[in-house]
Design an enzyme around this catalytic site. Structure first.
Site: not given
Ligand SMILES: [Zn+2]
Length: 423
Positions: A180, A306
């Site tokens: 991330h 996501d």
């Molecule tokens: Zn995520």
């Protein structure tokens, strides 16, 4: 139990592209034949006339919220949303409560998913204890319990030395890092893309550099350590460029983007619409175009959602205070097929992005060959439908695509030879 899927257009990019019958015996593919060529007796026949039959779609990035936030999603409801979206497998991120940073939670997730008996679930365990960015977890134990990769998704690992060690340690156990990428010092409290829309709305901006600087760091560390890194939810043109250059010189980097990044821009925030609030934020039109180019030339390996469920009450607050994220499992295929209908990708390209490449990254083979597990998606790419969040299988409704008219959807999903969803 023998199942026959007849008269469908079987599309397994690189292997099969044409009318075939698929025979499934005891959960595995028995044969793929010309229509009518194989005369065994089937216990169950699925007519796929007018449909494409593809290797099962795989979503490498979802949030199932269990344990800890079952009011948003459970493993069971998330898996039901997955199979409705045509996904036969999902990877679930570790930012549950408690965090999936130990083998006990990893194996509990695996058990819950088996109990649900819908999509396959591959847990992604945390890189660091509690997503704190400091202490590396026990990767051998996590892998033993079923973790397929490591990520502190939702939180960047800010310390470069910690990420270097994590990559080296993961590599030793044949795991890889999903990063991330976010430099929080450059985010500096921003809540949407930095640019004219943020300025007009008086909201703090998140600049592209907060993402791509970390993308460059991960590329550098992967090159240094000789390990493999996967970049989560790519949203900027600079990240696409960096990954393209890294791949050209042989760095083991793969990357994903999400349907919202090639479908929407920062304009979707409109009048402080929290359904368009996500992290990374929706970017500019130039970024959106670069994302599509990245999908076209293979810089971006896959489309992941996501999928980030939140309760309506949590999103119905001032923009600054709303949580990030939207759900995606039940709209991903329809939104992604728009790239095919608009001429940006062939259907074979899309199946690579949503099925073949995720399988390759996860170390699996989902070729439609005899002996392989029968994970299949049947899709009608011409069916027109309206996105109706109220009828979703997901427990959450936070999508900016409610009311959209999409063309193409999954009409049946088969996991391990079992029909787990049918329109
Ligand atoms: Zn995520």
């Amino acid at each position: 139990m023998r199942m026959k899927i007849e008269n469908g257009h079987v599309l397994d990019p690189g292997h099969i592209d044409g009318l075939r019958d698929i025979w499934i015996l005891d959960g595995r593919i028995e044969a793929v034949t010309e229509p009518g060529a194989y005369m065994e007796k089937a216990d169950e026949i699925l007519d796929a006339e007018g449909l494409f039959v593809t290797p099962g779609l795989i979503d490498m990035h979802v949030h199932l919220r269990e344990p800890g936030q079952e009011y948003k999603e459970t493993i069971e409801s998330g898996c039901r949303a997955a199979v409705r979206g045509g996904f036969t497998a999902v990877c679930c991120m570790p930012n549950t409560r408690p965090v999936n940073d130990n083998a006990g939670i990893t194996s509990w997730i695996v058990q819950q998913a088996e109990k649900a008996g819908l999509a396959r679930v591959y847990p992604v365990a945390a890189i660091t204890g509690g997503l704190g960015g400091q202490q590396l977890n026990e990767y051998a134990d996590l892998k033993g319990a079923g973790a397929i990769a490591l990520s502190d998704d939702g939180m960047p690992v800010l310390d470069g030395q910690t990420m270097r060690r994590a990559m080296e340690y993961a590599q030793a156990f044949d795991l890889f890092i999903i990063s991330h990428c976010e430099d929080l010092s450059l985010v500096a409290g921003g809540v949407m893309n930095e640019g004219t829309v943020a300025t007009r709305l008086g909201l703090g901006g998140i600049p592209n550099i907060s993402e791509y600087l970390m993308v460059e760091r991960e590329i550098g560390l992967a090159e240094l350590t000789g390990s493999r890194v996967h970049i989560a939810h790519v949203s900027t043109r600079e990240s696409v460029r960096a990954i393209r250059h890294a791949k050209a010189r042989g760095v083991q980097v793969t990357a994903e983007t999400a349907p919202h990044y090639f479908t929407l821009t920062e304009e979707a925030v409109g009048d402080y619409d929290t359904l368009a609030k996500m992290n990374p934020p929706l970017r500019s039109e130039a970024d959106r175009q670069a994302i599509i180019e990245g999908l076209q030339d293979g810089t971006l390996d896959c489309i992941a959602t996501d999928h980030a469920p939140h309760a309506s009450m949590e999103k119905e607050v001032p923009f600054d205070e709303a949580p990030n994220g939207i759900i995606g499992l039940e709209t991903s295929l329809g939104l992604s097929l728009k790239l095919v209908h608009d001429g940006f990708l062939s259907l074979a390209d899309l199946i690579r992005l949503m099925s073949k490449n995720p399988a390759r990254i996860l170390g699996m083979n989902n070729d439609l060959l005899p002996g392989a597990p029968a994970d299949l998606t049947l899709m009608d790419i011409k069916a027109s439908w309206e996105v109706a969040p109220a009828s979703f299988a997901s427990l959450s409704r936070n999508t900016p695509f409610g009311g959209w008219q999409l063309t193409g959807q999954a009409v049946a999903t088969i996991v391990g030879g079992r029909l787990v969803y049918k329109v």
